[in-house]
Design a protein around this motif. Sequence first.
Motif, PDB file in Angstrom:
ATOM      1  N   LEU A  35      46.473  44.285  45.882  1.00  0.00           N
ATOM      2  CA  LEU A  35      47.446  43.225  45.611  1.00  0.00           C
ATOM      3  C   LEU A  35      46.743  41.985  45.064  1.00  0.00           C
ATOM      4  O   LEU A  35      47.215  41.348  44.120  1.00  0.00           O
ATOM      5  CB  LEU A  35      48.243  42.877  46.867  1.00  0.00           C
ATOM      6  N   TRP A  36      45.610  41.658  45.655  1.00  0.00           N
ATOM      7  CA  TRP A  36      44.830  40.511  45.187  1.00  0.00           C
ATOM      8  C   TRP A  36      44.370  40.745  43.748  1.00  0.00           C
ATOM      9  O   TRP A  36      44.475  39.858  42.899  1.00  0.00           O
ATOM     10  CB  TRP A  36      43.644  40.273  46.127  1.00  0.00           C
ATOM     11  N   GLN A  37      43.878  41.961  43.482  1.00  0.00           N
ATOM     12  CA  GLN A  37      43.430  42.300  42.134  1.00  0.00           C
ATOM     13  C   GLN A  37      44.590  42.240  41.128  1.00  0.00           C
ATOM     14  O   GLN A  37      44.414  41.831  39.988  1.00  0.00           O
ATOM     15  CB  GLN A  37      42.796  43.699  42.110  1.00  0.00           C
ATOM     16  N   ALA A  38      45.765  42.660  41.560  1.00  0.00           N
ATOM     17  CA  ALA A  38      46.940  42.589  40.681  1.00  0.00           C
ATOM     18  C   ALA A  38      47.211  41.136  40.303  1.00  0.00           C
ATOM     19  O   ALA A  38      47.506  40.837  39.143  1.00  0.00           O
ATOM     20  CB  ALA A  38      48.162  43.211  41.361  1.00  0.00           C
ATOM     21  N   GLY A  39      47.107  40.255  41.273  1.00  0.00           N
ATOM     22  CA  GLY A  39      47.299  38.834  40.997  1.00  0.00           C
ATOM     23  C   GLY A  39      46.243  38.278  40.054  1.00  0.00           C
ATOM     24  O   GLY A  39      46.549  37.510  39.144  1.00  0.00           O
ATOM     25  N   GLN A  40      45.012  38.689  40.254  1.00  0.00           N
ATOM     26  CA  GLN A  40      43.917  38.214  39.409  1.00  0.00           C
ATOM     27  C   GLN A  40      44.026  38.737  37.978  1.00  0.00           C
ATOM     28  O   GLN A  40      43.560  38.097  37.046  1.00  0.00           O
ATOM     29  CB  GLN A  40      42.562  38.617  40.007  1.00  0.00           C
TER      30      GLN A  40
END
Length: 177
Positions: A35-40
């Motif tokens: 999820l964090w990577q998706a945001g980044q």
Amino acid sequence: MPTDARPSSQTAIEDALLADALLGGGLPEEAEHHLWQAGQSYHLDEVAEAHLKQAEALAPDHAAVLIGFYRFYFYKGRLTDALRIAKRCLTKAAVENRLPPHWRDVRAGHAEFGSYDNMLPRFFMFTLKGYAYLQMRLGNLVEGRLAVQKLLELDPSDKIGARVLLEVVDRVELDDE
């Protein structure tokens, strides 16, 4: 995802929903990482969506994953996809609140919809509001109106601001006449 693209009050509410253990808590660390990577990688549509799908594979139907998908699709203008996720969220919210499976069958006495302190009913209300908004944006004004009217039936004090959507659909319908 860019925070400047979201109203701050809605962001705070969504962040509270994500953090609340009642909505599933216990997001696997690897899913959280995706999820964090998706945001980044928000600006790289295929990469961001791939991360969301990996998070979903690790935590299917987790509220954080569903909200991640919803935000991504909504802010990318993929409203049909966002609506599909909103429907999944409505199903989850109905189950979590022990409500009838279809939002049209939900009654005010089924939960404390007017209380802002009760996270699960609030999740249902915000999900239904998103559903109503998307229906309207996609041109399904009758369905959107019905959903807004249900919101006002469940919480006549209108703590989530559904009445403004009703005013919008009224104006659109007047313009069409």
